[in-house]
Design a protein around this motif. Structure first.
Motif, PDB file in Angstrom:
ATOM      1  N   TYR A   1       0.655  -1.230   0.011  1.00  0.00           N
ATOM      2  CA  TYR A   1      -0.197  -0.010  -0.086  1.00  0.00           C
ATOM      3  C   TYR A   1       0.810   1.366   0.156  1.00  0.00           C
ATOM      4  O   TYR A   1       0.230   2.509  -0.066  1.00  0.00           O
ATOM      5  N   LYS A   2       2.098   0.995   0.110  1.00  0.00           N
ATOM      6  CA  LYS A   2       2.964   2.286   0.399  1.00  0.00           C
ATOM      7  C   LYS A   2       2.795   3.319  -1.054  1.00  0.00           C
ATOM      8  O   LYS A   2       3.109   4.704  -0.806  1.00  0.00           O
ATOM      9  N   ASP A   3       2.446   3.174  -2.317  1.00  0.00           N
ATOM     10  CA  ASP A   3       2.346   3.834  -3.322  1.00  0.00           C
ATOM     11  C   ASP A   3       0.780   3.973  -3.709  1.00  0.00           C
ATOM     12  O   ASP A   3       0.662   4.536  -4.952  1.00  0.00           O
ATOM     13  N   LYS A   4      -0.204   3.640  -2.728  1.00  0.00           N
ATOM     14  CA  LYS A   4      -1.531   3.763  -2.989  1.00  0.00           C
ATOM     15  C   LYS A   4      -2.047   5.351  -2.597  1.00  0.00           C
ATOM     16  O   LYS A   4      -2.077   5.445  -1.317  1.00  0.00           O
TER      17      LYS A   4
ATOM     18  N   ALA B   1      -4.845   6.813  -2.025  1.00  0.00           N
ATOM     19  CA  ALA B   1      -5.850   6.751  -1.030  1.00  0.00           C
ATOM     20  C   ALA B   1      -5.545   6.325   0.284  1.00  0.00           C
ATOM     21  O   ALA B   1      -6.249   6.678   1.140  1.00  0.00           O
ATOM     22  N   ILE B   2      -4.555   5.572   0.726  1.00  0.00           N
ATOM     23  CA  ILE B   2      -4.130   4.912   1.674  1.00  0.00           C
ATOM     24  C   ILE B   2      -3.589   6.297   2.710  1.00  0.00           C
ATOM     25  O   ILE B   2      -2.627   6.689   2.184  1.00  0.00           O
ATOM     26  N   TRP B   3      -4.235   6.372   3.902  1.00  0.00           N
ATOM     27  CA  TRP B   3      -3.595   7.388   4.987  1.00  0.00           C
ATOM     28  C   TRP B   3      -2.880   6.837   5.794  1.00  0.00           C
ATOM     29  O   TRP B   3      -1.698   7.400   6.080  1.00  0.00           O
ATOM     30  N   GLY B   4      -3.086   5.505   6.391  1.00  0.00           N
ATOM     31  CA  GLY B   4      -2.041   4.804   7.186  1.00  0.00           C
ATOM     32  C   GLY B   4      -2.559   3.426   7.781  1.00  0.00           C
ATOM     33  O   GLY B   4      -3.364   2.714   6.962  1.00  0.00           O
ATOM     34  N   TYR B   5      -1.721   2.962   8.639  1.00  0.00           N
ATOM     35  CA  TYR B   5      -1.779   1.622   9.038  1.00  0.00           C
ATOM     36  C   TYR B   5      -2.150   1.655  10.531  1.00  0.00           C
ATOM     37  O   TYR B   5      -1.244   2.037  11.496  1.00  0.00           O
ATOM     38  N   ASP B   6      -3.214   1.240  11.048  1.00  0.00           N
ATOM     39  CA  ASP B   6      -3.698   0.977  12.353  1.00  0.00           C
ATOM     40  C   ASP B   6      -2.933  -0.572  12.690  1.00  0.00           C
ATOM     41  O   ASP B   6      -3.771  -1.457  12.279  1.00  0.00           O
ATOM     42  N   LEU B   7      -2.268  -0.520  13.370  1.00  0.00           N
ATOM     43  CA  LEU B   7      -1.221  -1.800  13.615  1.00  0.00           C
ATOM     44  C   LEU B   7      -2.094  -2.901  14.354  1.00  0.00           C
ATOM     45  O   LEU B   7      -2.066  -4.258  13.889  1.00  0.00           O
ATOM     46  N   LEU B   8      -3.076  -2.671  15.285  1.00  0.00           N
ATOM     47  CA  LEU B   8      -3.729  -3.808  15.799  1.00  0.00           C
ATOM     48  C   LEU B   8      -5.044  -3.094  16.589  1.00  0.00           C
ATOM     49  O   LEU B   8      -4.901  -2.221  17.315  1.00  0.00           O
TER      50      LEU B   8
END
Length: 528
Positions: free
Chosen positions: A314-317, A319-326
């Motif tokens: 997803y690093k180059d997408k 629309a992706i804001w971020g990553y909620d780890l858990l």
């Protein structure tokens, strides 16, 4: 009841942590019960049907066996010193075995290892969940924070609302660590529009959504003004309990979920909606209020691999804001040699940041992302960390008719279990989050907040309005729980509990949510 040999060790509270130590590396027991020696203490009581006795098996010479031939409840319990746990972060753990324990009506019943506390605001029950059936000895546990005004505390073992046999051994209650040290000179707090320092994005206001995506839903959210979706990576298959240990099946589920999100990302980008990847189901899943990643090395290793895979994908997408780890880390007990949640989050964040230097990394404090955990959580030294909490207090209101012991008919604002709950009370309990934000000049994201739709009158709408106004005042990003998921949280469904059909006209809850989301549209108008 036959005599029960118990050994109780009541020690001093946990000493302060030395610099660099984790909660798991230093702890002190409040209670340790191994059933090997000692005499029956008059403080221990037994109540209910069935039987409780010591038997010659377990991790040592003996264990406690609770037997219920018929549906019912049996508890063995002892009062604890309220002072020993008051205002502390505690870990409750035990080795447990079950035989033919029938499935209870509620997941919090069945085999019980539980801490009951009483405070002016009401009685709270913190215990293991989803323990029933036949299973061999296993380690179970939970970590929680005890309110500072607790007046009574009781350790309880047994079976509730079920029949069968349950064995207990090596039961312990530990006080963990200490409150974090607040910096002597906090940095100047950035204005709300600058708190998101990782990107040029505006404030984010949206909803939790998923696990399945539909174009009509995304378009409806855009129509309402949402600019964020917290997308659940949630394995909800009804056969999941049998599949959860199979990492090959986990990979198949993960790939399918990624494909589902990928299919909707172009539409999200087109409509100006950012997506937060929320790992709701970690490898090995969560059972009995603890995630398997804290029990077995193979699952912890897989957790790191999953996030490396997601970050690369997803690093180059755009629309992706971020990553909620858990989602809502269920740390429970941590097996020897494994990382606790803070250490695991730190390591995962470093690996994700090496792969993706730009997107936000969202970290929820354990256990369960509760606001009361931030005073025990030290910041993670990785750029672009966003600290997230979930807001459902008071549960007696937000979860009335949902959780055991929370009957319907509770109004907000109003007196709830002896405490006046209103906007100022919400502001009061969220003060530790505001302090954390100010102490470290970090962004805060409320990943979930809600109130059940059948709360009396306009109570749920009032609660949502008060929450959103506080989040807006403090410059916090937020996501409502949840859009078109379970009907209990669906703002498009009316307030009659048994009627799950869409309301003919917008509910007051929908109006409040849309009013909050409309601030995104106002911001776009000012800053096109």
């Amino acid at each position: 009841m036959p005599p029960i040999a118990l050994f109780i060790a009541l020690l001093l509270l946990a000493t302060p942590l030395a610099q660099g130590e984790t909660d798991s590396s230093r702890s002190q027991p409040v209670v340790s019960v191994d059933f090997e020696n000692g005499v029956l203490s008059p403080d221990w009581k037994s109540e209910g049907s069935g039987n409780a006795t010591l038997v010659p098996e377990g991790f040592g010479a003996k264990s406690l066996l609770v037997t219920l031939p018929d549906q019912g409840s049996r508890f063995v319990h002892i009062p604890l010193s309220a002072e020993s746990v008051r205002g502390r972060r505690i870990a409750l753990s035990a080795h447990v075995r079950g035989e033919n324990v029938t499935r209870p009506r509620e997941p919090w019943n069945g085999v019980k290892v539980m801490l009951k506390t009483v405070a002016p605001g009401g009685t709270d029950y913190q215990g293991l969940m989803d323990l029933y059936g036949t299973f061999n000895w296993k380690s179970c546990g939970l970590i929680t924070t005890i309110p500072a005004d607790v007046t009574e505390a009781t350790l309880m073992l047994g079976i509730q609302d079920a029949s069968g046999k349950a064995w207990f051994d090596d039961v312990s209650l530990l006080v963990l660590g200490k409150l974090r040290s607040r910096p002597a000179s906090p940095p100047a707090l950035l204005p709300p529009e600058k708190l998101d320092r990782r990107t040029d994005l505006p404030r984010l206001r949206g909803v939790m959504y998923g696990p399945q995506g539909r174009e009509e839903d995304i378009r409806k959210l855009a129509e309402w003004g949402a600019n964020l979706i917290r997308w659940q990576f949630y394995w909800y298959d009804g056969t999941f309990p049998e599949k959860r240990l199979d990492l090959a099946l986990y990979d198949q589920w993960l790939e399918a979920t990624m494909a589902e999100v990928d299919r909707m990302l172009p539409l999200c980008e087109q409509l100006g909606i950012r997506v937060l990847i929320d790992l709701h189901t970690p490898p090995g899943a969560t059972e009995s209020r603890q995630s398997a990643i804290f029990q077995k090395a193979e699952y912890q290793k897989k957790f790191l691999e999953v996030w490396e895979k997601l970050a690369r994908h997803y690093k180059d997408k755009p629309a992706i804001w971020g990553y909620d780890l858990l989602n809502e880390p269920a740390e429970g007990s941590v097996a020897p040699g494994l990382l606790d949640w803070h250490s695991l989050a730190d390591l995962t964040a470093h690996r994700v940041r090496e792969i993706d230097p730009h997107r936000a990394i969202i970290v929820e404090p354990g256990p369960y992302g509760g606001w009361g955990n931030l005073p025990f959580f030290e910041p993670i030294a990785v750029p672009g960390i966003v600290y997230s909490i979930h807001m459902y207090d008071p549960l007696a209101f937000t979860h009335q008719g949902v959780l055991d012991g929370y009957p319907v008919g509770v109004e907000y604002p109003g007196m709830i279990r002896g405490v006046l709950w209103n906007k100022e009370k919400l502001r009061e309990i969220l003060a530790p989050v505001r302090e954390f934000q100010k102490d470290y000049n970090v962004p805060i994201f409320v990943g979930e907040f809600s109130a059940i739709r059948w709360a009396p009158g306009d109570s749920a709408a009032c609660y949502l309005r008060d929450c959103i106004e506080i989040f807006e005042e403090y410059g916090w990003d937020w996501a409502y729980h949840a859009f078109r998921e379970w009907h209990g949280w669906n703002v498009e469904v009316g307030s009659v509990k048994d009627d799950t059909s869409p309301a003919p006209v917008p509910t007051t809850r929908e109006k409040e949510l849309r009013a909050g989301l409309s601030k995104n549209q106002s911001a776009r108008a000012v800053n096109p």
